[in-house]
Motif scaffolding. Structure first.
Motif, mmCIF file in Angstrom:
data_model
loop_
_atom_site.group_PDB
_atom_site.id
_atom_site.type_symbol
_atom_site.label_atom_id
_atom_site.label_comp_id
_atom_site.label_asym_id
_atom_site.label_seq_id
_atom_site.Cartn_x
_atom_site.Cartn_y
_atom_site.Cartn_z
ATOM 1 N N CYS A 103 0.871 -1.249 -0.045
ATOM 2 C CA CYS A 103 -0.012 0.047 0.090
ATOM 3 C C CYS A 103 0.755 1.207 -0.112
ATOM 4 O O CYS A 103 1.723 1.428 0.959
ATOM 5 C CB CYS A 103 -1.072 -0.090 1.160
ATOM 6 S SG CYS A 103 -1.887 1.529 1.404
ATOM 7 N N CYS A 106 0.129 3.411 3.262
ATOM 8 C CA CYS A 106 0.349 3.141 4.791
ATOM 9 C C CYS A 106 1.737 2.338 4.688
ATOM 10 O O CYS A 106 2.123 1.817 5.859
ATOM 11 C CB CYS A 106 -0.647 2.615 5.407
ATOM 12 S SG CYS A 106 -1.270 0.849 4.994
ATOM 13 N N CYS A 120 -7.274 -0.607 0.925
ATOM 14 C CA CYS A 120 -6.314 -1.143 1.911
ATOM 15 C C CYS A 120 -7.115 -1.344 3.358
ATOM 16 O O CYS A 120 -7.715 -0.831 3.779
ATOM 17 C CB CYS A 120 -5.386 -0.041 2.113
ATOM 18 S SG CYS A 120 -4.091 -0.753 3.449
ATOM 19 N N GLU A 122 -5.735 -1.850 5.925
ATOM 20 C CA GLU A 122 -5.040 -1.377 7.185
ATOM 21 C C GLU A 122 -5.557 0.061 7.247
ATOM 22 O O GLU A 122 -5.855 0.478 8.419
ATOM 23 C CB GLU A 122 -3.574 -1.619 6.647
ATOM 24 C CG GLU A 122 -2.641 -1.275 8.182
ATOM 25 C CD GLU A 122 -2.894 -2.214 9.275
ATOM 26 O OE1 GLU A 122 -3.259 -3.415 8.974
ATOM 27 O OE2 GLU A 122 -2.808 -1.793 10.425
ATOM 28 N N CYS A 123 -5.472 0.837 5.998
ATOM 29 C CA CYS A 123 -5.613 2.418 6.354
ATOM 30 C C CYS A 123 -6.931 2.806 5.431
ATOM 31 O O CYS A 123 -7.147 3.995 5.456
ATOM 32 C CB CYS A 123 -4.349 2.959 5.928
ATOM 33 S SG CYS A 123 -4.094 3.103 4.085
#
Ligand SMILES: [Zn+2]
Length: 449
Positions: A103, A106, A120, A122-123
């Motif tokens: 990504c 992040c 993503c 995660e972020c």
């Protein structure tokens, strides 16, 4: 060996989460996060005092079924680090990789085939992934003082290759005839991009693998044979049959070396059916590849037909850590006892880390010498634990939570009648037994370990 205890009244929660097990494992000394005081290291776990006992029990049960009780299988214990050319021949240098994306927002890294969309996880950034790149899963290091290309070696990603490169050594030294197998238990290493689900997918793990060499035309039959054997083994050590299934791989799932593969899968409520063991027809891929790369003949001389043949290989391969997780997950029970929650592990006695706990009713000075004498009498026969801290009820709960099948309680009556109480984990039933008869009585209740 006794059948799985099935009379216990406890029920496993319908959605047992890994967090519950992680917490129990840490609290009770089964498994700790690796390097924890330094913030841990992803994908590495340390087995604690109870974990190592249980792990050894699993390995012993596997070795017993696969080597000790068979005429046609022998074991080896090979070095973790092998000549790097082994992994060129096996195809691991070229093909043992996963597609990976980063990504840009992040900087987290993901397996491309684990992502659902363009977002993503995660972020939350959209459309920020790099192009997928192949990422080799083998850990690299160097042999000797110079860190150059010529000294690169790998931590083995599977134990199997040691059986192939030792094929000739075993045939010759052990005078083996087809069909026969070579078994090994040992550490393997994979630099997984996304380790997770506790010890289900870790970067350092232990494997129990067996390569079964047979005539090519018999490989199909042996594949079915080993599938049945391995399913039976899991049931024998206590996994509930309804949580196990066999699934044949679709052609697009097959590894580069395999023509047919079954997965034995376990139904984790927390993540659905997941691979527990693979049973693969590896054909003659590996022996042929090593013969070609090493220049050595890896054939078998068939005295019946007067021909040199390259055997096919059927491989049952299971991770010790994954079996450990399945056994814990499957054994976890909760029930209400007099308004209180009782948690217990209904582990098969052969797998339970502690077989018998010795519990004096109190720390009274009259009881302690007898309790210690009973403990000393039992220790040569069983893995035991002596506990005299806190109330007897709390000590029972503690033993329940680590899956100890039997507790032996020494009370004031014991001083008079030279007898003790055996308390069973699953039913909580209690029986009075003369100390003189205690070892055979425990042995019988444990199902002759
Ligand atoms: Zn991101």
């Amino acid at each position: 060996m006794a059948d799985n205890p099935s009379t216990g009244s406890g029920r496993s929660p319908s959605e047992l989460q890994f967090e519950t097990l992680v917490s129990l494992c840490k609290r009770r000394g089964f498994v700790f996060p690796g390097s924890e005081i330094y913030g841990g290291i992803g994908g590495f776990w340390d087995y604690g005092p109870l974990g190592v006992e249980m792990k050894n029990n699993i390995k012993r049960a596997w070795w017993q079924a696969m080597v000790q009780e068979r005429d046609d299988v022998v074991g080896i214990d090979a070095a973790v680090i092998m000549n790097a050319r082994v992994w060129e021949a096996s195809g691991h240098v070229e093909t043992f990789s996963d597609p990976m994306v980063d990504c840009r927002s992040c900087k987290h890294r993901f397996r491309a085939d684990h992502l659902d969309g363009d977002v993503c996880p995660e972020c939350g950034a959209v459309g920020q992934f790099t192009e997928a790149r192949q990422f080799n899963l083998m850990f690299k290091t160097f042999v000797g003082p110079v860190e150059d290309e010529a000294s690169v070696v790998y931590l083995r990603p599977e134990t199997a290759q040691a059986m192939f490169v030792n094929f000739e050594n075993v045939v010759t030294s052990m005078r083996r005839k087809l069909p026969f197998g070579i078994a090994q238990i040992g550490r393997s290493f994979r630099n997984e991009i996304t380790p997770g689900n506790f010890i289900f997918r870790d970067r350092e793990f232990e494997q129990m693998e067996m390569e079964y060499f047979c005539r090519p035309e018999e490989a199909g039959r042996w594949l079915e044979h080993w599938l049945r054997e391995r399913l039976a083994w899991f049931k024998r050590i206590g996994v509930r049959p309804e949580n196990l299934r066999a699934r044949a791989h679709k052609p697009e799932e097959l590894s580069h070396y395999s023509s047919h593969t079954y997965d034995i899968e376990y139904n984790f409520a927390a993540m659905g059916w997941s691979e527990l063991e693979g049973i693969a027809n590896r054909t003659d891929f590996d022996l042929k590849a090593h013969a070609q790369h090493s220049g050595k003949s890896l054939t078998y001389f068939d005295e019946e037909t007067n021909e040199h043949i390259v055997p096919y290989v059927v491989e049952p391969a299971v991770g010790v850590d994954r079996a450990f997780l399945v056994l814990l997950y499957d054994a976890y029970r909760e029930e209400e006892v007099r308004g209180e929650k009782r948690v217990f592990l209904q582990l098969h006695p052969q797998i339970a880390p502690i077989k018998v706990a010795v519990l004096p009713l109190s720390r009274n000075e009259k009881l302690v010498p007898l309790a210690q004498a009973v403990h000393a009498k039992l220790r040569p026969h069983f893995m035991t634990q002596y506990d005299d801290a806190q109330s007897i009820g709390r000590r029972y709960r503690r033993q329940d939570e680590i899956g100890t099948p039997l507790c032996v309680t020494i009370d004031f009556e014991s001083l008079e009648d030279k007898a003790v109480t055996i308390r069973e984990r699953d039913s909580m039933d209690q029986t009075r037994v003369a100390i003189e008869e205690l070892v055979p009585a425990l042995r019988e209740k444990l199902g002759e370990l």
